[in-house]
Write a protein that holds these residues in place. Sequence first.
Motif, PDB file in Angstrom:
ATOM      1  N   GLN A  17       0.812  -1.207   0.000  1.00 29.09           N
ATOM      2  CA  GLN A  17       0.000   0.000   0.000  1.00 29.09           C
ATOM      3  C   GLN A  17       0.853   1.267   0.000  1.00 29.09           C
ATOM      4  O   GLN A  17       0.322   2.384   0.004  1.00 29.09           O
ATOM      5  CB  GLN A  17      -0.919   0.018   1.225  1.00 29.09           C
ATOM      6  CG  GLN A  17      -1.801  -1.208   1.385  1.00 29.09           C
ATOM      7  CD  GLN A  17      -2.618  -1.508   0.153  1.00 29.09           C
ATOM      8  OE1 GLN A  17      -3.358  -0.655  -0.334  1.00 29.09           O
ATOM      9  NE2 GLN A  17      -2.478  -2.716  -0.383  1.00 29.09           N
ATOM     10  N   GLY A  18       2.178   1.075   0.013  1.00 25.03           N
ATOM     11  CA  GLY A  18       3.091   2.214  -0.016  1.00 25.03           C
ATOM     12  C   GLY A  18       3.577   2.665   1.348  1.00 25.03           C
ATOM     13  O   GLY A  18       4.334   3.633   1.453  1.00 25.03           O
ATOM     14  N   HIS A  19       3.162   1.988   2.420  1.00 27.67           N
ATOM     15  CA  HIS A  19       3.588   2.374   3.763  1.00 27.67           C
ATOM     16  C   HIS A  19       5.030   1.928   4.018  1.00 27.67           C
ATOM     17  O   HIS A  19       5.436   0.846   3.598  1.00 27.67           O
ATOM     18  CB  HIS A  19       2.666   1.756   4.815  1.00 27.67           C
ATOM     19  CG  HIS A  19       1.222   2.078   4.610  1.00 27.67           C
ATOM     20  ND1 HIS A  19       0.749   3.374   4.574  1.00 27.67           N
ATOM     21  CD2 HIS A  19       0.144   1.272   4.415  1.00 27.67           C
ATOM     22  CE1 HIS A  19      -0.556   3.350   4.373  1.00 27.67           C
ATOM     23  NE2 HIS A  19      -0.960   2.100   4.279  1.00 27.67           N
ATOM     24  N   ARG A  20       5.775   2.762   4.719  1.00 30.33           N
ATOM     25  CA  ARG A  20       7.148   2.422   5.069  1.00 30.33           C
ATOM     26  C   ARG A  20       7.395   2.540   6.575  1.00 30.33           C
ATOM     27  O   ARG A  20       8.139   1.761   7.134  1.00 30.33           O
ATOM     28  CB  ARG A  20       8.137   3.318   4.297  1.00 30.33           C
ATOM     29  CG  ARG A  20       8.148   3.062   2.791  1.00 30.33           C
ATOM     30  CD  ARG A  20       8.599   1.648   2.500  1.00 30.33           C
ATOM     31  NE  ARG A  20       8.574   1.316   1.073  1.00 30.33           N
ATOM     32  CZ  ARG A  20       7.558   0.732   0.463  1.00 30.33           C
ATOM     33  NH1 ARG A  20       6.454   0.423   1.139  1.00 30.33           N
ATOM     34  NH2 ARG A  20       7.624   0.435  -0.823  1.00 30.33           N
ATOM     35  N   ARG A  21       6.791   3.509   7.212  1.00 34.03           N
ATOM     36  CA  ARG A  21       6.906   3.649   8.672  1.00 34.03           C
ATOM     37  C   ARG A  21       5.790   2.824   9.305  1.00 34.03           C
ATOM     38  O   ARG A  21       4.703   3.323   9.618  1.00 34.03           O
ATOM     39  CB  ARG A  21       6.815   5.115   9.086  1.00 34.03           C
ATOM     40  CG  ARG A  21       7.991   5.956   8.638  1.00 34.03           C
ATOM     41  CD  ARG A  21       9.213   5.673   9.504  1.00 34.03           C
ATOM     42  NE  ARG A  21       9.080   6.287  10.823  1.00 34.03           N
ATOM     43  CZ  ARG A  21       9.882   5.977  11.861  1.00 34.03           C
ATOM     44  NH1 ARG A  21      10.800   5.047  11.748  1.00 34.03           N
ATOM     45  NH2 ARG A  21       9.720   6.610  13.017  1.00 34.03           N
ATOM     46  N   ILE A  22       6.068   1.522   9.462  1.00 40.94           N
ATOM     47  CA  ILE A  22       5.064   0.575   9.943  1.00 40.94           C
ATOM     48  C   ILE A  22       5.439   0.105  11.342  1.00 40.94           C
ATOM     49  O   ILE A  22       6.548  -0.390  11.565  1.00 40.94           O
ATOM     50  CB  ILE A  22       4.938  -0.634   9.004  1.00 40.94           C
ATOM     51  CG1 ILE A  22       4.642  -0.172   7.568  1.00 40.94           C
ATOM     52  CG2 ILE A  22       3.828  -1.572   9.503  1.00 40.94           C
ATOM     53  CD1 ILE A  22       4.610  -1.307   6.556  1.00 40.94           C
TER      54      ILE A  22
ATOM     55  N   MET B 113       9.946  -6.845   6.958  1.00 43.58           N
ATOM     56  CA  MET B 113      10.323  -5.435   6.901  1.00 43.58           C
ATOM     57  C   MET B 113      11.775  -5.259   6.465  1.00 43.58           C
ATOM     58  O   MET B 113      12.122  -4.262   5.823  1.00 43.58           O
ATOM     59  CB  MET B 113      10.114  -4.769   8.263  1.00 43.58           C
ATOM     60  CG  MET B 113       8.654  -4.543   8.642  1.00 43.58           C
ATOM     61  SD  MET B 113       7.825  -3.321   7.603  1.00 43.58           S
ATOM     62  CE  MET B 113       8.605  -1.798   8.179  1.00 43.58           C
ATOM     63  N   GLY B 114      12.633  -6.201   6.804  1.00 40.82           N
ATOM     64  CA  GLY B 114      14.025  -6.099   6.387  1.00 40.82           C
ATOM     65  C   GLY B 114      14.695  -4.846   6.915  1.00 40.82           C
ATOM     66  O   GLY B 114      14.633  -4.538   8.108  1.00 40.82           O
ATOM     67  N   GLU B 115      15.323  -4.091   6.013  1.00 39.04           N
ATOM     68  CA  GLU B 115      16.045  -2.883   6.412  1.00 39.04           C
ATOM     69  C   GLU B 115      15.120  -1.779   6.912  1.00 39.04           C
ATOM     70  O   GLU B 115      15.568  -0.834   7.559  1.00 39.04           O
ATOM     71  CB  GLU B 115      16.877  -2.365   5.238  1.00 39.04           C
ATOM     72  CG  GLU B 115      18.011  -3.299   4.831  1.00 39.04           C
ATOM     73  CD  GLU B 115      18.834  -2.734   3.693  1.00 39.04           C
ATOM     74  OE1 GLU B 115      18.444  -1.663   3.152  1.00 39.04           O
ATOM     75  OE2 GLU B 115      19.854  -3.352   3.334  1.00 39.04           O
ATOM     76  N   LEU B 116      13.828  -1.899   6.620  1.00 36.29           N
ATOM     77  CA  LEU B 116      12.864  -0.898   7.086  1.00 36.29           C
ATOM     78  C   LEU B 116      12.463  -1.109   8.549  1.00 36.29           C
ATOM     79  O   LEU B 116      11.809  -0.254   9.137  1.00 36.29           O
ATOM     80  CB  LEU B 116      11.608  -0.916   6.210  1.00 36.29           C
ATOM     81  CG  LEU B 116      11.778  -0.445   4.753  1.00 36.29           C
ATOM     82  CD1 LEU B 116      10.493  -0.678   3.980  1.00 36.29           C
ATOM     83  CD2 LEU B 116      12.181   1.023   4.714  1.00 36.29           C
ATOM     84  N   PHE B 117      12.831  -2.247   9.115  1.00 41.35           N
ATOM     85  CA  PHE B 117      12.449  -2.535  10.490  1.00 41.35           C
ATOM     86  C   PHE B 117      13.109  -1.541  11.446  1.00 41.35           C
ATOM     87  O   PHE B 117      14.311  -1.298  11.389  1.00 41.35           O
ATOM     88  CB  PHE B 117      12.860  -3.950  10.881  1.00 41.35           C
ATOM     89  CG  PHE B 117      12.570  -4.292  12.315  1.00 41.35           C
ATOM     90  CD1 PHE B 117      11.288  -4.625  12.723  1.00 41.35           C
ATOM     91  CD2 PHE B 117      13.584  -4.268  13.274  1.00 41.35           C
ATOM     92  CE1 PHE B 117      11.019  -4.932  14.046  1.00 41.35           C
ATOM     93  CE2 PHE B 117      13.325  -4.576  14.600  1.00 41.35           C
ATOM     94  CZ  PHE B 117      12.038  -4.907  14.985  1.00 41.35           C
ATOM     95  N   ASP B 118      12.276  -0.983  12.343  1.00 38.05           N
ATOM     96  CA  ASP B 118      12.752  -0.025  13.335  1.00 38.05           C
ATOM     97  C   ASP B 118      12.330  -0.520  14.711  1.00 38.05           C
ATOM     98  O   ASP B 118      11.128  -0.584  15.016  1.00 38.05           O
ATOM     99  CB  ASP B 118      12.151   1.359  13.063  1.00 38.05           C
ATOM    100  CG  ASP B 118      12.645   2.425  14.033  1.00 38.05           C
ATOM    101  OD1 ASP B 118      13.322   2.081  15.024  1.00 38.05           O
ATOM    102  OD2 ASP B 118      12.335   3.613  13.806  1.00 38.05           O
TER     103      ASP B 118
END
Length: 338
Positions: free
Chosen positions: A188-193, A216-221
């Motif tokens: 859906q285009g979300h990145r800050r999940i 999430m890979g590298e997007l995981f925070d």
Amino acid sequence: MNGTTGASRKPTIRDVAAAAGVSHGTVSRVINGGHWVSPEAREAVDRAIRETGYTANHAARSLATGRANSLAFLLTEPQHLLFADPTFALLLRGATEALAQRSMTLVLMIADTAAERANVERYVRAGHVDGVLLISSHESNPLLASLIAAGVPTVCTGVPLGDRAHVPTVSVDEQESARAMTRHLLAQGHRRIAVITGPNDTPGGRYRLEGFRAEMGELFDPELVEQDVYSSDAGAAAMARLLERAPDIEAVFAASDVMAVGAIAAIRRSGRTVPDDIAVAGFDDSGLAATHDPPLTTMRQPWGEISAAMVDMVLQVIAGGDPQPLVLPTTLVVRETA
């Protein structure tokens, strides 16, 4: 004449005692477990029960089979969650229906505290049930290990954490299900999940977080992770903490529908809307998701199949079988929140 004939009168314990040539107290002891009864007396009572027709009584049927003809539905969670989380009610209904088809009964038991656990152990070890459907398991809860050590036929929902290799299980693929939902949110285009998941000593809490993190890979925070109990209040509190730390959150994956509902309430209290400001996804599709306003995007677990499979599996164990673990599929249900 008193109007009661031998053909119409229901046989009593005293009738069995007379036919067996023993006291009615001996018959009672046999029916209630056979303690302090000689093998000869037990055999005589068993024969008399069949001859008198007392087998129509539930206790006598149990005597004839050596079984209680019932299973325990064992929930190792606080009592209020039985009513607050609809997933437990779905499993309870499914198990009850599956047993009713076999003319068996289900005994509901709660074992969250040490006192409750001790009570359950005494009851189960006394043979009042033939087996246990363990509906929730915590790695820190010693009850499962105790049941296994006592040789009580037990089947678990979910794959329990720790060394439980010999416990039959009915589960869904927690990690892959979480990955599928996370892929949907990313698409859906979300990145800050963000993710709100359950306790780390439960399979759902740990494995759904692992699946989310892997997808999430590298997007995981790690700052966008909250873990708490499966409840609406916990979901709301976790969402409030997330919004305070990261007001730029675009979406949140809550690892249960009740947590997702709480998260939506917190988002609304912050002045934001769902899904325009923040998308929300849940897990379970327990009925709550479809009726919520707006209807909740979630992962559907096959509750009826889980209940039926657990009953079949524990009956296999009781009969001496060694059933293999069963993993059932989940389904992504897209509605209005994500």
